[in-house]
Design an enzyme around this catalytic site. Sequence first.
Site, PDB file in Angstrom:
ATOM      1  N   LYS A   1       0.798  -1.235   0.000  1.00 40.57           N
ATOM      2  CA  LYS A   1       0.000   0.000   0.000  1.00 40.57           C
ATOM      3  C   LYS A   1       0.833   1.290   0.000  1.00 40.57           C
ATOM      4  CE  LYS A   1      -3.416  -1.140  -0.517  1.00 40.57           C
ATOM      5  NZ  LYS A   1      -3.802  -1.919  -1.748  1.00 40.57           N
TER       6      LYS A   1
ATOM      7  N   GLY B   1       2.312   2.617  -2.851  1.00 41.73           N
ATOM      8  CA  GLY B   1       2.402   3.274  -4.157  1.00 41.73           C
ATOM      9  C   GLY B   1       2.960   2.363  -5.238  1.00 41.73           C
TER      10      GLY B   1
ATOM     11  N   TRP C   1       0.927   2.588  -8.712  1.00 42.60           N
ATOM     12  CA  TRP C   1       1.225   3.886  -9.327  1.00 42.60           C
ATOM     13  C   TRP C   1       2.571   3.812 -10.051  1.00 42.60           C
ATOM     14  CZ3 TRP C   1       1.598   8.884  -5.793  1.00 42.60           C
ATOM     15  CH2 TRP C   1       1.616  10.013  -6.599  1.00 42.60           C
TER      16      TRP C   1
ATOM     17  N   THR D   1       7.270  -6.679  -5.952  1.00 44.12           N
ATOM     18  CA  THR D   1       7.425  -7.489  -4.744  1.00 44.12           C
ATOM     19  C   THR D   1       7.125  -6.654  -3.504  1.00 44.12           C
ATOM     20  OG1 THR D   1       8.845  -9.016  -3.532  1.00 44.12           O
ATOM     21  CG2 THR D   1       9.918  -7.036  -4.338  1.00 44.12           C
ATOM     22  N   HIS D   2       6.621  -7.345  -2.476  1.00 44.70           N
ATOM     23  CA  HIS D   2       6.511  -6.720  -1.151  1.00 44.70           C
ATOM     24  C   HIS D   2       7.516  -7.358  -0.191  1.00 44.70           C
ATOM     25  CE1 HIS D   2       3.052  -4.451  -2.294  1.00 44.70           C
ATOM     26  NE2 HIS D   2       2.159  -5.408  -2.190  1.00 44.70           N
TER      27      HIS D   2
ATOM     28  N   SER E   1      -4.258   2.844   4.736  1.00 43.03           N
ATOM     29  CA  SER E   1      -4.545   2.226   3.443  1.00 43.03           C
ATOM     30  C   SER E   1      -4.583   0.698   3.585  1.00 43.03           C
ATOM     31  CB  SER E   1      -3.480   2.654   2.435  1.00 43.03           C
ATOM     32  OG  SER E   1      -3.721   2.078   1.178  1.00 43.03           O
TER      33      SER E   1
ATOM     34  N   THR F   1      -1.090   9.051 -15.163  1.00 45.26           N
ATOM     35  CA  THR F   1      -0.889   8.369 -13.874  1.00 45.26           C
ATOM     36  C   THR F   1      -1.374   9.207 -12.688  1.00 45.26           C
ATOM     37  OG1 THR F   1       1.399   9.135 -13.814  1.00 45.26           O
ATOM     38  CG2 THR F   1       1.029   6.934 -14.699  1.00 45.26           C
ATOM     39  N   SER F   2      -2.186  10.231 -12.973  1.00 48.46           N
ATOM     40  CA  SER F   2      -2.807  10.960 -11.859  1.00 48.46           C
ATOM     41  C   SER F   2      -3.763  10.001 -11.158  1.00 48.46           C
ATOM     42  CB  SER F   2      -3.579  12.172 -12.381  1.00 48.46           C
ATOM     43  OG  SER F   2      -4.704  11.714 -13.125  1.00 48.46           O
TER      44      SER F   2
ATOM     45  N   PHE G   1      -9.979  -0.356  -4.352  1.00 46.14           N
ATOM     46  CA  PHE G   1      -8.513  -0.452  -4.334  1.00 46.14           C
ATOM     47  C   PHE G   1      -7.937   0.963  -4.423  1.00 46.14           C
ATOM     48  CE2 PHE G   1      -4.348  -0.646  -6.172  1.00 46.14           C
ATOM     49  CZ  PHE G   1      -3.751  -1.694  -5.505  1.00 46.14           C
TER      50      PHE G   1
HETATM   51  S1  PPS Z   1      -0.639  -2.841  -3.245  1.00 49.74           S
HETATM   52  O1  PPS Z   1      -1.886  -3.620  -3.033  1.00 49.74           O
HETATM   53  O2  PPS Z   1       0.294  -3.026  -2.122  1.00 49.74           O
HETATM   54  O3  PPS Z   1      -0.006  -3.105  -4.534  1.00 49.74           O
HETATM   55  O4  PPS Z   1      -1.120  -1.315  -3.198  1.00 49.74           O
HETATM   56  P1  PPS Z   1      -0.260  -0.067  -3.677  1.00 49.74           P
HETATM   57  O5  PPS Z   1      -0.466   0.117  -5.117  1.00 49.74           O
HETATM   58  O6  PPS Z   1       1.126  -0.146  -3.165  1.00 49.74           O
HETATM   59  O7  PPS Z   1      -0.940   1.108  -2.880  1.00 49.74           O
HETATM   60  C1  PPS Z   1      -2.299   1.467  -3.040  1.00 49.74           C
HETATM   61  C2  PPS Z   1      -2.404   2.890  -2.553  1.00 49.74           C
HETATM   62  O8  PPS Z   1      -1.831   3.761  -3.557  1.00 49.74           O
HETATM   63  C3  PPS Z   1      -2.823   4.664  -4.000  1.00 49.74           C
HETATM   64  N1  PPS Z   1      -2.603   5.014  -5.400  1.00 49.74           N
HETATM   65  C4  PPS Z   1      -2.310   6.256  -5.807  1.00 49.74           C
HETATM   66  N2  PPS Z   1      -2.117   7.389  -5.113  1.00 49.74           N
HETATM   67  C5  PPS Z   1      -1.856   8.503  -5.831  1.00 49.74           C
HETATM   68  N3  PPS Z   1      -1.784   8.540  -7.187  1.00 49.74           N
HETATM   69  C6  PPS Z   1      -1.978   7.422  -7.914  1.00 49.74           C
HETATM   70  N4  PPS Z   1      -1.924   7.469  -9.240  1.00 49.74           N
HETATM   71  C7  PPS Z   1      -2.251   6.211  -7.221  1.00 49.74           C
HETATM   72  N5  PPS Z   1      -2.491   4.936  -7.598  1.00 49.74           N
HETATM   73  C8  PPS Z   1      -2.703   4.228  -6.477  1.00 49.74           C
HETATM   74  C9  PPS Z   1      -4.128   3.903  -3.770  1.00 49.74           C
HETATM   75  O9  PPS Z   1      -5.230   4.766  -3.817  1.00 49.74           O
HETATM   76  C10 PPS Z   1      -3.855   3.325  -2.397  1.00 49.74           C
HETATM   77  O10 PPS Z   1      -3.829   4.310  -1.377  1.00 49.74           O
HETATM   78  P2  PPS Z   1      -5.103   4.741  -0.496  1.00 49.74           P
HETATM   79  O11 PPS Z   1      -4.562   5.680   0.544  1.00 49.74           O
HETATM   80  O12 PPS Z   1      -5.688   3.493   0.088  1.00 49.74           O
HETATM   81  O13 PPS Z   1      -6.039   5.433  -1.437  1.00 49.74           O
END
Ligand code: PPS
Length: 276
Positions: A61, A63, A66, A121-122, A152, A241-242, A269
């Site tokens: 969670k 990023g 993204w 990977t995590h 998150s 990617t916004s 998600f």
């Molecule tokens: S995972 O399941 O571990 O792969 O999740 P991960 O992608 O690492 O994290 C998900 C959180 O990233 C937010 N997210 C974004 N934030 C800003 N900009 C963009 N483009 C974006 N894409 C994904 C997503 O909303 C999750 O955060 P939270 O705070 O829950 O909204």
Amino acid sequence: MSEDKELSYADAIEEAGSAMGRFPLIPVKGIPLMSHIADNFDAISAFCPDASDLLIATYPKAGTTWTQEIVDLLLHNGDAEACRRAPTPVRSPFLEIWSPPPIPSGLDLLNKMAPPRIIKTHLPIQLVPTGFWEKKCKTIYIARNAKDNMVSYYYFDHMNKTQPEPGPWEGYIHKFMRGELSWGSWYDHVKGYWEAREKKNILYLFYEDMKENPRREVERIMKYLDLTLPDDVISRIVELTSFKNMKENPMANYTCIPKTVFDSSISNFMRKGYSI
Ligand code: PPS
């Protein structure tokens, strides 16, 4: 339809049906991992990447998705259509994920793909297959502040029906602080990659920096990948990617996962995308 037609990722999850459920955690070298990952950890550790493969490592969670989208777009010269060829987990496999059949494991997907691959990977750094370091694979790490990361993760653990039951918020905070959630301690995770970043040539990024100035961070990733793209392509990648655009992109917002597993009536998600 021929019988041996390959199932889509979503169909494979549907077909796994009742074999899916909240998997218990089993420690692997002291790190709690979901049982299906722990049971197959020898195969995961033995994975041998190609030197051209790129690893995107995060605590859950922080990023990941993204960054996967940014990298895919950079490697495809900002071509949005090319990056809609498949959902994120198929375009950029999750190294250690292992689910009941017929869902392909991360290794199944990787073994069918030609390098260079974008691999998620995590795993904490000490559990990353050593092949990544022997082959000197490029590695991008993204860290997110503990509070937003934990919030998150809490919502995710509610909606993702394969993760252990999160339980009430107060207890969850303590589990997070004690490193008892899947993939272990956030503190050790962010610190482990931080300490290794110079020796292993890891590009260490922060979610908050990406929120503050996405263009600057996209350019950092581009340079790390030894790419040079024109300004207008970089602007397009930043736009694509916004949070808003990714939330609406079915190939990047995880709506590919059936509701029986990712229950969007509990949380999306793509939830808020906030940073402190
Ligand atoms: S995972 O399941 O571990 O792969 O999740 P991960 O992608 O690492 O994290 C998900 C959180 O990233 C937010 N997210 C974004 N934030 C800003 N900009 C963009 N483009 C974006 N894409 C994904 C997503 O909303 C999750 O955060 P939270 O705070 O829950 O909204």
